[in-house]
Each structure stands twice: as structure tokens, then as C-alpha cells.
Write an enzyme that holds these catalytic residues in place. Structure first.
Site, mmCIF file in Angstrom:
data_model
loop_
_atom_site.group_PDB
_atom_site.id
_atom_site.type_symbol
_atom_site.label_atom_id
_atom_site.label_comp_id
_atom_site.label_asym_id
_atom_site.label_seq_id
_atom_site.Cartn_x
_atom_site.Cartn_y
_atom_site.Cartn_z
ATOM 1 N N SER A 142 66.064 -7.460 144.272
ATOM 2 C CA SER A 142 66.040 -8.859 144.740
ATOM 3 C C SER A 142 67.439 -9.412 144.992
ATOM 4 C CB SER A 142 65.373 -9.755 143.704
ATOM 5 O OG SER A 142 64.133 -9.241 143.338
ATOM 6 N N GLU A 257 53.761 4.063 140.712
ATOM 7 C CA GLU A 257 53.369 3.050 139.738
ATOM 8 C C GLU A 257 51.847 2.850 139.787
ATOM 9 O OE1 GLU A 257 55.219 -0.693 140.316
ATOM 10 O OE2 GLU A 257 54.241 -1.535 138.548
ATOM 11 N N SER A 386 55.031 -12.008 143.078
ATOM 12 C CA SER A 386 54.451 -13.235 142.524
ATOM 13 C C SER A 386 52.927 -13.272 142.728
ATOM 14 C CB SER A 386 55.076 -14.454 143.209
ATOM 15 O OG SER A 386 54.655 -14.487 144.560
HETATM 16 C C1 FAD Z 1 61.112 -12.001 134.631
HETATM 17 C C2 FAD Z 1 61.625 -11.464 135.932
HETATM 18 C C3 FAD Z 1 62.266 -10.229 135.969
HETATM 19 C C4 FAD Z 1 62.744 -9.750 137.190
HETATM 20 N N1 FAD Z 1 63.406 -8.534 137.208
HETATM 21 C C5 FAD Z 1 63.892 -8.065 138.391
HETATM 22 C C6 FAD Z 1 64.653 -6.839 138.434
HETATM 23 O O1 FAD Z 1 64.885 -6.185 137.418
HETATM 24 N N2 FAD Z 1 65.137 -6.423 139.629
HETATM 25 C C7 FAD Z 1 64.903 -7.107 140.781
HETATM 26 O O2 FAD Z 1 65.340 -6.658 141.824
HETATM 27 N N3 FAD Z 1 64.207 -8.289 140.780
HETATM 28 C C8 FAD Z 1 63.704 -8.766 139.607
HETATM 29 N N4 FAD Z 1 63.023 -9.958 139.577
HETATM 30 C C9 FAD Z 1 62.879 -10.730 140.810
HETATM 31 C C10 FAD Z 1 61.465 -10.758 141.371
HETATM 32 O O3 FAD Z 1 61.139 -9.545 141.973
HETATM 33 C C11 FAD Z 1 61.419 -11.945 142.352
HETATM 34 O O4 FAD Z 1 61.617 -13.131 141.598
HETATM 35 C C12 FAD Z 1 60.080 -12.030 143.063
HETATM 36 O O5 FAD Z 1 59.898 -10.945 143.940
HETATM 37 C C13 FAD Z 1 59.972 -13.348 143.863
HETATM 38 O O6 FAD Z 1 61.079 -13.515 144.688
HETATM 39 P P1 FAD Z 1 61.958 -14.857 144.667
HETATM 40 O O7 FAD Z 1 62.263 -15.198 143.252
HETATM 41 O O8 FAD Z 1 63.099 -14.666 145.612
HETATM 42 O O9 FAD Z 1 60.990 -15.981 145.206
HETATM 43 P P2 FAD Z 1 60.639 -16.259 146.742
HETATM 44 O O10 FAD Z 1 60.281 -14.981 147.416
HETATM 45 O O11 FAD Z 1 61.714 -17.095 147.341
HETATM 46 O O12 FAD Z 1 59.329 -17.123 146.588
HETATM 47 C C14 FAD Z 1 59.354 -18.517 146.228
HETATM 48 C C15 FAD Z 1 57.919 -19.012 146.146
HETATM 49 O O13 FAD Z 1 57.284 -18.882 147.439
HETATM 50 C C16 FAD Z 1 56.118 -18.087 147.327
HETATM 51 N N5 FAD Z 1 56.002 -17.217 148.521
HETATM 52 C C17 FAD Z 1 56.975 -16.458 149.071
HETATM 53 N N6 FAD Z 1 56.509 -15.792 150.146
HETATM 54 C C18 FAD Z 1 55.197 -16.127 150.257
HETATM 55 C C19 FAD Z 1 54.160 -15.765 151.160
HETATM 56 N N7 FAD Z 1 54.370 -14.887 152.154
HETATM 57 N N8 FAD Z 1 52.937 -16.317 150.991
HETATM 58 C C20 FAD Z 1 52.693 -17.200 149.961
HETATM 59 N N9 FAD Z 1 53.642 -17.594 149.078
HETATM 60 C C21 FAD Z 1 54.868 -17.054 149.223
HETATM 61 C C22 FAD Z 1 56.319 -17.229 146.077
HETATM 62 O O14 FAD Z 1 55.102 -16.834 145.514
HETATM 63 C C23 FAD Z 1 57.075 -18.195 145.177
HETATM 64 O O15 FAD Z 1 56.166 -19.064 144.524
HETATM 65 C C24 FAD Z 1 62.544 -10.479 138.383
HETATM 66 C C25 FAD Z 1 61.906 -11.727 138.320
HETATM 67 C C26 FAD Z 1 61.451 -12.224 137.118
HETATM 68 C C27 FAD Z 1 60.769 -13.563 137.090
#
Ligand code: FAD
Length: 404
Positions: A142, A257, A386
């Protein structure tokens, strides 16, 4: 579907159960919380002393031959059957233990990816120390502008002589502050369509130019990090698969996975603990576990957890019949993490104002662990895709609804 286990499988369960009972007590102490079994991220490993105990636990897991039951024997794994793996997972989760000790990502996903896509030299170099837990791995996917839309990632790598030179930033990288190695997705061709210009690198976290900055979460722990790359040199031999084919490599990880059973959460254990809590506290002037509303909620959670377990067995049965698991693993991830969140929030409702007391503060029930759970449970609904993204996958690929 046949829910009965053979006598050999029952004996295997009894052996694992006895081992877990002795080992968790020896390492974490009687009645103590384990490190948390959140398979998504190991976000709740807590402070240094908990981490050290988790490493000790890992060593014992390895010595007993349980560190990687799902890996083939030729790579040092247990070569266990799917049923044995499921039994081990049920038992470990019931003790609140993470399935793969302190090296969750390495053993669950990264190692198997190297078995599929890595060179012999990469397998020889990295797999043994993943198993022993001597080298900890994290996953740099990410970025600030690439989470759900991961293929939009911008961290760049250019070839310079025998190396890639990496510049950019990752975020939310769980365990980066403890990791020795990282799998890193980088853009190696910015002209190509976005899925086609990505490469998959193995990066030494001690390389000059890497800065790891911990992010403190709402729980007060700092389990994940921002990671910055400033002209970081990565030897070319650390490329996995072909250049610009990194998306396929990461898909292989995802497939593995799914084959290995998808995301697993210890939600049944949490529900049992909620039941114990309901026996201790009062709700609307009566013992909570005798209150009709509370009883209805507990029954509802128990039924949902059982549905989750049966649905996992159904998926296991279809794998045993040789079918490739499909996007239904999204259902398990979605349902387990949302149920886990609802259970934690209901505990807060039971505790009323006491539920707001922080870990360790005077009067906090059970050391304040329920409020910690509520705060961290939300993260699990986001990590590894998510809930909204899981809904999209289920809608489009399982229910065949038109794309939104
Ligand atoms: C506890 C935790 C551990 C993590 N560990 C890692 C790690 O080790 N390595 C790593 O690389 N990442 C890690 N992550 C990151 C995680 O993969 C991302 O937080 C996740 O993929 C969501 O991306 P974002 O936070 O950029 O949110 P965004 O993608 O910006 O999304 C923001 C909001 O919009 C919604 N949304 C986005 N796109 C859509 C769509 N097409 N349709 C409907 N809704 C949508 C999402 O559901 C969310 O509510 C971790 C996250 C958490 C919370």
C-alpha cells in the site's frame, strides 16, 4: 460434506491441543492473553516483551514441526493434509495464537510465493530462516494513493547496472519496524498499462536509504509504519519472476492464500470470552447473562460463528474434491471481520462507561482489553481488502451483478 473426523484426525487434534496448552502456558503464562491471533497483520503483538515472547513461541513451534504445516516437506514444512491444516488452525485460534508464530506473512504467503515463482537460489537463501523465525518479513504494497486500487502504486524502481534503484513511499506496512526483509511492489514501467508495469522485489530492510517511521494507532500501539525509499539499491537477483510481471507474482500469493484456506479469525474464542464477561457484569440492573436482550445477542453471535465455521468446512470439502477455491474466500474475510467488530462493540455496550476505560487504567474490566479490541477490530475490516471491496468482489464475481 462429511463433518466427522477419522480416529487419526481426532488423535492429531488431541496432540496439537495438548502441545498448545503446555506451550502457551509456558511462554505466555496461565490465564494470560496470547499475542492475539489476528492473521491479517499481527497489529496487536504489543510491546517489546510480548514480541520477545512471541519469538520464543515461534521457536517452539518450529522445533515441534508446526511452524509451517502447509509447506511441502521438501521445503522444510510439515506436508500436512488439508484436514490436518484445518485442525491445527482451529486449535491455534481457539488458544488465541497466531497461526505462524512471529513470521505470519513470510510463512503464510511470501514463502509459498517463492516456492511457485522464486529461483532455486532465492528459495535456498530465504525459506529456512523464514521457518525458524530468524528473519522477519513484511509486505510493502500500500501507498498513500494506492490501497484498494493497488495497481495505481507509484514507488519507482529503475535499473542501474546490477541493481534496481528504488524511490518512493509505502504506508501501513505492518511490522516494518521489526522486519529484516520486505516484499516490495514497485513500478518499473510507467508507460505500460498500470497492471503491466509492476515488479516484485525482495528488499533488505537494512539497505541504506530506507527510513521506517512508526504510526501510532488509536490503540496506542505502533504496529504499522510509513516506509520511505531514497535511492535504495536492490540487487537484480532479488527480482521475483520477470520484470514488469510483479502483478502476476502477487496474484500467485493471493491464490496461495486462498488455497491455504483464506483469512482466519479467532472470532469463536472472542464470543466465548464475551459469554464469560456477560456472567460477570450487570446489565440494566440484572446479571447480564440473564437479560433477554443479552441472551439473544449472544445466541445470534454463536449462530453466526457456527455458520462461518461450516462455510469454511464447505470450502475445504470442495478443495478436497479438487476444486480450486474461488472468490468465496472474500465472504469469509468479510463476515469474520465484521462479526468480530460487532462482538467487540457489543462488549462495549455491556460495559457501558467502563468500556471507555483505557488498557491498564483503574477500574478497567479485564485490564481494558475489550476497549482495545473494539479499537483494533475496525482495522481488521480494512486490512487485506476493505469490507466494501469484498462486497464488490462478491457482487461481481459470486452474484454476477453488473460492475458498479
Ligand atoms: C491493520 C492494517 C494492517 C495493514 N497492513 C498492511 C501491510 O502490512 N502492508 C501493506 O501494504 N498494506 C497494509 N495495510 C493497508 C491496507 O491494505 C489498506 O488500508 C487497504 O487496502 C485499503 O486501502 P486504503 O487505506 O488506501 O483506503 P482506500 O483504498 O483509499 O479506501 C478508502 C475508503 O474507500 C472505500 N473504497 C475504495 N475503493 C472502493 C471501491 N472501488 N468501491 C467501494 N468502496 C471503495 C474503501 O473501502 C475505504 O472505506 C494495512 C491496513 C490495516 C488497517
Amino acid at each position: 460434506m462429511d463433518f466427522r473426523f477419522t480416529p487419526e484426525e481426532d488423535a492429531f487434534r488431541a496432540k496439537i491441543h495438548a502441545w498448545l496448552e503446555t506451550t502457551t502456558r509456558a511462554v505466555f503464562g496461565r490465564g494470560q492473553d496470547g499475542p492475539g491471533a489476528s492473521t491479517a497483520s499481527l497489529m496487536d503483538v504489543g510491546d517489546e516483551s510480548r514480541w520477545q515472547r512471541l519469538k520464543q513461541y515461534h521457536r517452539r513451534l518450529y522445533d515441534a514441526g508446526y511452524a509451517a504445516l502447509h509447506w511441502p516437506k521438501q521445503y522444510g514444512g510439515g506436508g500436512a493434509t488439508l484436514i490436518e491444516q484445518a485442525i491445527y488452525q482451529d486449535e491455534a485460534l481457539s488458544f488465541g495464537m497466531p497461526l505462524y508464530g512471529c513470521n505470519q506473512l513470510a510463512i503464510d504467503r511470501i514463502g509459498p510465493t517463492l516456492m511457485f515463482m522464486g529461483t532455486q537460489a532465492q528459495q535456498d537463501r530465504y525459506l529456512p530462516s523464514m521457518l525458524t523465525g530468524e528473519e522477519i518479513w513484511c509486505q510493502g504494497y500500500s501507498e498513500p494513493n494506492a490501497g484498494s486500487d493497488l495497481a495505481g502504486l507509484q514507488t519507482r524502481a529503475v535499473v542501474d547496472g546490477d541493481s534496481f534503484v528504488v524511490n518512493g513511499q509505502k504506508v501501513w506496512t505492518s511490522l516494518a519496524h521489526r522486519a529484516d526483509w520486505q516484499v516490495l511492489l514497485v513500478r518499473t514501467d510507467s508507460e505500460a498499462p498500470k497492471h503491466k508495469g509492476i515488479s516484485y522485489l525482495l528488499v533488505d530492510m537494512k539497505s541504506p536509504g530506507i527510513t521506517v517511521r512508526p504510526l501510532v494507532q488509536i490503540t496506542g500501539d505502533a504496529g504499522f509504519n510509513e516506509v520511505f525509499y531514497d535511492n535504495v539499491r536492490v540487487p537484480k537477483e532479488n527480482l521475483v519472476g520477470e520484470i514488469n510481471q510483479g502483478w502476476q507474482v502477487s496474484i500467485a500469493t493471493l491464490m496461495y492464500e486462498r488455497v491455504s484456506g483464506g483469512t482466519r479469525h479467532p472470532v469463536e474464542r472472542t464470543i466465548n470470552e464475551l459469554l464469560e464477561l456477560a456472567k460477570q457484569v450487570q446489565f440494566e440492573g440484572m446479571p447480564a447473562h440473564q437479560h433477554p436482550y443479552v441472551r439473544q445477542k449472544l445466541a445470534q453471535f454463536a449462530v453466526e460463528a457456527r455458520c462461518l465455521r461450516l462455510s469454511r468446512y464447505r470450502s475445504l470439502t470442495s478443495q478436497l474434491k479438487g476444486k480450486i477455491p474461488g472468490p468465496e474466500s472474500s465472504f469469509g474475510k468479510l463476515f469474520a471481520t465484521e462479526l468480530n467488530l460487532r462482538v467487540a462493540m457489543f462488549a462495549d455496550e455491556l460495559l457501558g462507561p467502563y468500556g471507555t476505560l483505557e488498557k491498564g487504567s483503574l477500574g478497567a474490566v479485564e485490564g481494558g482489553r475489550w476497549s482495545q479490541r473494539t479499537l483494533s477490530a475496525r482495522g481488521l475490516t480494512i486490512a487485506a481488502g476493505s469490507s466494501e471491496i469484498q462486497h464488490n468482489i462478491i457482487g461481481e464475481r459470486v452474484l454476477k451483478l453488473p460492475k458498479g
